[in-house]
Every structure is written in C-alpha cells, then in structure tokens.
Design an enzyme around this catalytic site. Structure first.
Site, PDB file in Angstrom:
ATOM      1  N   ARG A  55       0.842  -1.210   0.000  1.00 35.52           N
ATOM      2  CA  ARG A  55       0.000   0.000   0.000  1.00 35.52           C
ATOM      3  C   ARG A  55       0.880   1.263   0.000  1.00 35.52           C
ATOM      4  O   ARG A  55       0.971   1.962  -1.000  1.00 35.52           O
ATOM      5  CB  ARG A  55      -0.934  -0.009   1.227  1.00 35.52           C
ATOM      6  N   HIS A 106       5.057   4.292  12.580  1.00 35.80           N
ATOM      7  CA  HIS A 106       5.129   4.194  11.120  1.00 35.80           C
ATOM      8  C   HIS A 106       6.206   5.191  10.692  1.00 35.80           C
ATOM      9  O   HIS A 106       5.980   6.396  10.695  1.00 35.80           O
ATOM     10  CB  HIS A 106       3.746   4.545  10.555  1.00 35.80           C
ATOM     11  N   HIS A 108       9.301   6.724   8.243  1.00 35.39           N
ATOM     12  CA  HIS A 108       9.876   6.882   6.905  1.00 35.39           C
ATOM     13  C   HIS A 108      11.336   7.277   7.053  1.00 35.39           C
ATOM     14  O   HIS A 108      11.743   7.839   8.069  1.00 35.39           O
ATOM     15  CB  HIS A 108       9.117   7.953   6.115  1.00 35.39           C
ATOM     16  N   CYS A 166       8.034   9.482  -3.577  1.00 34.24           N
ATOM     17  CA  CYS A 166       7.253  10.000  -4.690  1.00 34.24           C
ATOM     18  C   CYS A 166       8.160  10.260  -5.884  1.00 34.24           C
ATOM     19  O   CYS A 166       9.141  10.992  -5.765  1.00 34.24           O
ATOM     20  CB  CYS A 166       6.571  11.297  -4.264  1.00 34.24           C
ATOM     21  N   ASN A 225       9.269   4.040   3.336  1.00 34.05           N
ATOM     22  CA  ASN A 225       9.296   3.631   4.737  1.00 34.05           C
ATOM     23  C   ASN A 225      10.652   3.017   5.051  1.00 34.05           C
ATOM     24  O   ASN A 225      11.422   2.700   4.153  1.00 34.05           O
ATOM     25  CB  ASN A 225       8.226   2.558   4.989  1.00 34.05           C
TER      26      ASN A 225
HETATM   27  N1  COA Z   1     -13.328   5.030  -2.134  1.00 35.73           N
HETATM   28  C1  COA Z   1     -13.818   5.182  -3.372  1.00 35.73           C
HETATM   29  N2  COA Z   1     -14.633   6.201  -3.738  1.00 35.73           N
HETATM   30  C2  COA Z   1     -14.971   7.101  -2.776  1.00 35.73           C
HETATM   31  C3  COA Z   1     -14.491   6.992  -1.483  1.00 35.73           C
HETATM   32  C4  COA Z   1     -13.633   5.899  -1.165  1.00 35.73           C
HETATM   33  N3  COA Z   1     -13.138   5.725   0.063  1.00 35.73           N
HETATM   34  N4  COA Z   1     -14.959   8.015  -0.755  1.00 35.73           N
HETATM   35  C5  COA Z   1     -15.720   8.749  -1.573  1.00 35.73           C
HETATM   36  N5  COA Z   1     -15.727   8.201  -2.783  1.00 35.73           N
HETATM   37  C6  COA Z   1     -16.446   8.681  -3.960  1.00 35.73           C
HETATM   38  C7  COA Z   1     -17.878   8.959  -3.603  1.00 35.73           C
HETATM   39  O1  COA Z   1     -18.664   7.780  -3.739  1.00 35.73           O
HETATM   40  C8  COA Z   1     -18.230  10.019  -4.613  1.00 35.73           C
HETATM   41  O2  COA Z   1     -18.470   9.392  -5.889  1.00 35.73           O
HETATM   42  P1  COA Z   1     -19.649   9.876  -6.837  1.00 35.73           P
HETATM   43  O3  COA Z   1     -19.332  11.307  -7.151  1.00 35.73           O
HETATM   44  O4  COA Z   1     -19.532   8.956  -8.008  1.00 35.73           O
HETATM   45  O5  COA Z   1     -20.883   9.717  -6.024  1.00 35.73           O
HETATM   46  C9  COA Z   1     -16.948  10.826  -4.749  1.00 35.73           C
HETATM   47  O6  COA Z   1     -15.903   9.933  -4.345  1.00 35.73           O
HETATM   48  C10 COA Z   1     -16.912  12.086  -3.910  1.00 35.73           C
HETATM   49  O7  COA Z   1     -17.157  11.759  -2.559  1.00 35.73           O
HETATM   50  P2  COA Z   1     -16.664  12.696  -1.354  1.00 35.73           P
HETATM   51  O8  COA Z   1     -17.144  12.099  -0.080  1.00 35.73           O
HETATM   52  O9  COA Z   1     -17.035  14.110  -1.669  1.00 35.73           O
HETATM   53  O10 COA Z   1     -15.089  12.508  -1.363  1.00 35.73           O
HETATM   54  P3  COA Z   1     -13.961  13.543  -1.807  1.00 35.73           P
HETATM   55  O11 COA Z   1     -14.037  13.801  -3.258  1.00 35.73           O
HETATM   56  O12 COA Z   1     -13.953  14.702  -0.866  1.00 35.73           O
HETATM   57  O13 COA Z   1     -12.634  12.658  -1.567  1.00 35.73           O
HETATM   58  C11 COA Z   1     -11.327  11.099  -0.317  1.00 35.73           C
HETATM   59  C12 COA Z   1     -12.234  12.326  -0.263  1.00 35.73           C
HETATM   60  C13 COA Z   1     -10.695  10.940   1.049  1.00 35.73           C
HETATM   61  C14 COA Z   1     -12.166   9.877  -0.637  1.00 35.73           C
HETATM   62  C15 COA Z   1     -10.249  11.304  -1.420  1.00 35.73           C
HETATM   63  O14 COA Z   1      -9.613  12.532  -1.232  1.00 35.73           O
HETATM   64  C16 COA Z   1      -9.209  10.192  -1.430  1.00 35.73           C
HETATM   65  O15 COA Z   1      -9.501   9.058  -1.750  1.00 35.73           O
HETATM   66  N6  COA Z   1      -7.949  10.524  -1.136  1.00 35.73           N
HETATM   67  C17 COA Z   1      -6.871   9.572  -1.121  1.00 35.73           C
HETATM   68  C18 COA Z   1      -6.071   9.763   0.100  1.00 35.73           C
HETATM   69  C19 COA Z   1      -4.932   8.778   0.194  1.00 35.73           C
HETATM   70  O16 COA Z   1      -5.041   7.605  -0.084  1.00 35.73           O
HETATM   71  N7  COA Z   1      -3.761   9.294   0.594  1.00 35.73           N
HETATM   72  C20 COA Z   1      -2.584   8.506   0.790  1.00 35.73           C
HETATM   73  C21 COA Z   1      -2.655   7.617   1.959  1.00 35.73           C
HETATM   74  S1  COA Z   1      -2.801   8.436   3.514  1.00 35.73           S
HETATM   75 ZN    ZN Z   2       3.712   6.264   5.159  1.00 36.18          ZN
END
Ligand code: COA
Ligand code: ZN
Length: 307
Positions: free
Chosen positions: A18, A210, A212, A243, A252
């Site tokens: 991950r 955790h 890095h 990145c 990590n």
């Molecule tokens: N997995 C998949 N889709 C998701 C989701 C999830 N966990 N959470 C929300 N969505 C979808 C919703 O279903 C919605 O879809 P739709 O428009 O088709 O209905 C859309 O995303 C928007 O939902 P919203 O609640 O407004 O989410 P957002 O756009 O504000 O995004 C996160 C918030 C957190 C889901 C997004 O920023 C994200 O996935 N970030 C990744 C963070 C990450 O992994 N960082 C590294 C590790 S820490």
């Molecule tokens: Zn990390």
C-alpha cells in the site's frame, strides 16, 4: 527503562503493497497479488494489502478489492487495508479485509490536502468507521499522520498529537499508529511524543510507529522507541515508497533492515530474512528500479551470528 533493555518480541507490519506501491506507477493487479502472496510466505503476520480510496486520487490502489479476493490467505496473517472514510470502510468490509487502518493527520493543512476534509470531519468519519467495522467484527487502528512534522506546517507539538489521539479514543478507537509521514522525526522528537503519551497514561503496548527514512533517521528512531517499549513497527519491503515527482523523497524504513535490526536487539520478529530479501529483489524487477534497502545488498554477512 535502561537503554540495554528491549522487548523480547516485536511485530513488523508490512506496508509495501500500500504505502510503497501507492507512490509508483500502477502495476497489474496480478503483480500486486503475487507480491502479497510472496510476503505471506516470509513469516510476516500483518500485511497492508492496499487502500479503499478514490481511484482517481491514487490510481495505483484501484482494484484493491480484486487483490483481496485473489490472494492466498495464510493462517495467522492479518490482511489489512487503509481507508479514509466510511465509504472506504464499507468497501473494505465487503471485500473481506481482516483489519482497517483509518487515517487522519494531526496537521489540518495536510489533512485537507490529503483527504479533502477538516480534522473534525475526519474524527466524525472515524467514529462511523469504528461503528461500521464493529458490526462486522473487524478491528480498526487509527493512523495519526504527520505526528512528528508536517511538510506544510513544520514541527508538530506532541501535545496536539496526544489531544487528537484522546479524541479518537472517545470516538471508539483502541489501537493507534503514529506516523512520520514525510520522515521528519528524530530520536528526540520520538522520545518527546512517547513521553507525552506516557504522561497521559497511554499504554506503550497500543502504540505502533510508522517511520519513513526520508532524512536517514528511520532506524535510529526505531531504536529509541524500542528502548521505551514500543514493539510494533511498520516497514516496506526494500524500502519501497517515496514520490517519483519529489526528488529525494524516500519510502518507509525497509522491512529487511528493520527485521535484521530487531532480531539483533533480541526483539524476535519471526520473519525469515533471506526469504524477505528474495521478495525485495524480485520486486525490483517488477517496478524496474533499484530499491533503497541496504541489508538486501549486504551479502551473506547480514546473517546474525546465531543464524
Ligand atoms: N473510495 C472510493 N470512492 C470514494 C471513497 C472511497 N473511500 N470516498 C468517496 N468516494 C467517492 C464517492 O462515492 C463520490 O463518488 P460519486 O461522485 O460517483 O458519487 C466521490 O468519491 C466524492 O465523494 P466525497 O465524499 O465528496 O469525497 P472527496 O471527493 O472529498 O474525496 C477522499 C475524499 C478521502 C475519498 C479522497 O480525497 C481520497 O480518496 N484521497 C486519497 C487519500 C490517500 O489515499 N492518501 C494517501 C494515503 S494516507
Ligand atoms: Zn507512510
């Protein structure tokens, strides 16, 4: 605790599939399955398989449901996934994850950039995640990102970290991981946080770190934490991570380096170091570049005298 005293066992939690792969160009789901399966054979007891996040935000994690569905589950290994919100938790529980890790940053700026939410909103999401997971009997760990520093806000006061952890405890969280998201921790800031946690009556046993290695302090940080009784550490195979768009960013602490060090301290890991090195070497061919792990290149001298 005297500095020559270490816990007699440890748990290394593999996060390469991950935290490592999320920073790489996406690789095939089949290759992710093979990686998890290979790691399962090394004696690791906890493997972070992927995350349930927006696939357009982190394309490399799309298809984590398919990875979970097709891995060969080894008895005694917990297959964990990261989720940012309730939606992610629902997907993860439906996909059969053994454990959830739900993330929130201590730094509001980092949380807004990473999760598009305020810290308050994240705490509310976490409360719901814990409720949802409990109904499916799935344990949840909270990851407090930027616990030792934030690339936008700078130093992070341990008092803020503990205050957030207390709020999460009230929201139902019982296990915690403190993340040095961008490798800003040093031995002294590690000790400062652990002291603050101890002063707040926190049992060291429910603390995981955790780490890095962005600034080369990862293993030094691990040693001072172990001297204070911490025995659960995240690590990524080969040191995968960082990145490609941020020169100098690294992953990590490498799992092989961590296993080698913990075993040398008498903190038994139960991990087969040579098997792990083979996984790291194979991974280099999959992602097409050399990984930063050091023990994997050190030759047979990495073996401990007793081995
Ligand atoms: N997995 C998949 N889709 C998701 C989701 C999830 N966990 N959470 C929300 N969505 C979808 C919703 O279903 C919605 O879809 P739709 O428009 O088709 O209905 C859309 O995303 C928007 O939902 P919203 O609640 O407004 O989410 P957002 O756009 O504000 O995004 C996160 C918030 C957190 C889901 C997004 O920023 C994200 O996935 N970030 C990744 C963070 C990450 O992994 N960082 C590294 C590790 S820490
Ligand atoms: Zn990390």
């Amino acid at each position: 605790m005297p500095i020559d005293h270490y816990p007699s066992s440890s748990e290394v939690r593999e996060v390469g599939p991950r935290d490592g792969l999320q920073n790489e160009a996406p690789i095939a789901v089949e290759a992710r399955i093979d990686l998890v399966d290979a790691l399962s054979e090394t004696g690791l007891r906890a493997i972070e398989v992927g995350s349930f996040v927006r696939p357009d935000a982190i394309p490399a994690m799309a298809g984590t449901d398919r990875v979970l569905a097709s891995i060969t589950r080894r008895e005694g290994v917990r297959y964990r996934v990261l989720v940012p919100n309730l939606r992610g938790a629902e997907l993860a529980v439906d996909a059969g994850a053994d454990e959830l890790e739900v993330v929130v940053s201590v730094s509001g700026t980092h949380n807004a950039r990473n999760l598009k939410m305020s810290v308050d909103d994240s705490v509310e999401q976490i409360r719901r995640v814990v409720e949802r997971a409990a109904s499916a009997d799935v344990p949840v760990e909270a990851i407090l990102a930027t616990s030792f520093g934030c690339p936008y806000e700078g130093a992070v006061d341990p008092v803020r970290v503990v205050a957030l952890a207390q709020r999460l405890r009230q929201a139902g969280v019982t296990t915690f991981s403190f993340a040095d998201t961008t490798g800003m921790a040093t031995p002294l800031t590690i000790v400062a946080l652990l002291d603050e946690l101890t002063a707040a009556g926190w049992p060291t046993d429910d603390v995981a770190l955790h780490l890095h290695n962005t600034r080369g302090t990862g293993l030094a940080n691990l040693v001072v934490a172990a001297q204070r009784g911490v025995r659960r550490f995240d690590a990524s195979v080969g040191g995968l991570g960082g990145c490609p768009f941020a020169p100098g960013a690294t992953g990590n602490v490498p799992t092989e380096d961590v296993v080698h060090l913990l075993d040398s301290l008498g903190m038994t890991t139960g991990v087969d170091l040579e098997a792990l090195i083979l996984v790291a070497l194979e991974l280099e061919t999959v992602i097409g570049r050399q990984l930063p792990g050091q023990v994997m290149r050190a030759g047979p001298w990495y073996r401990l005298p007793s081995a």
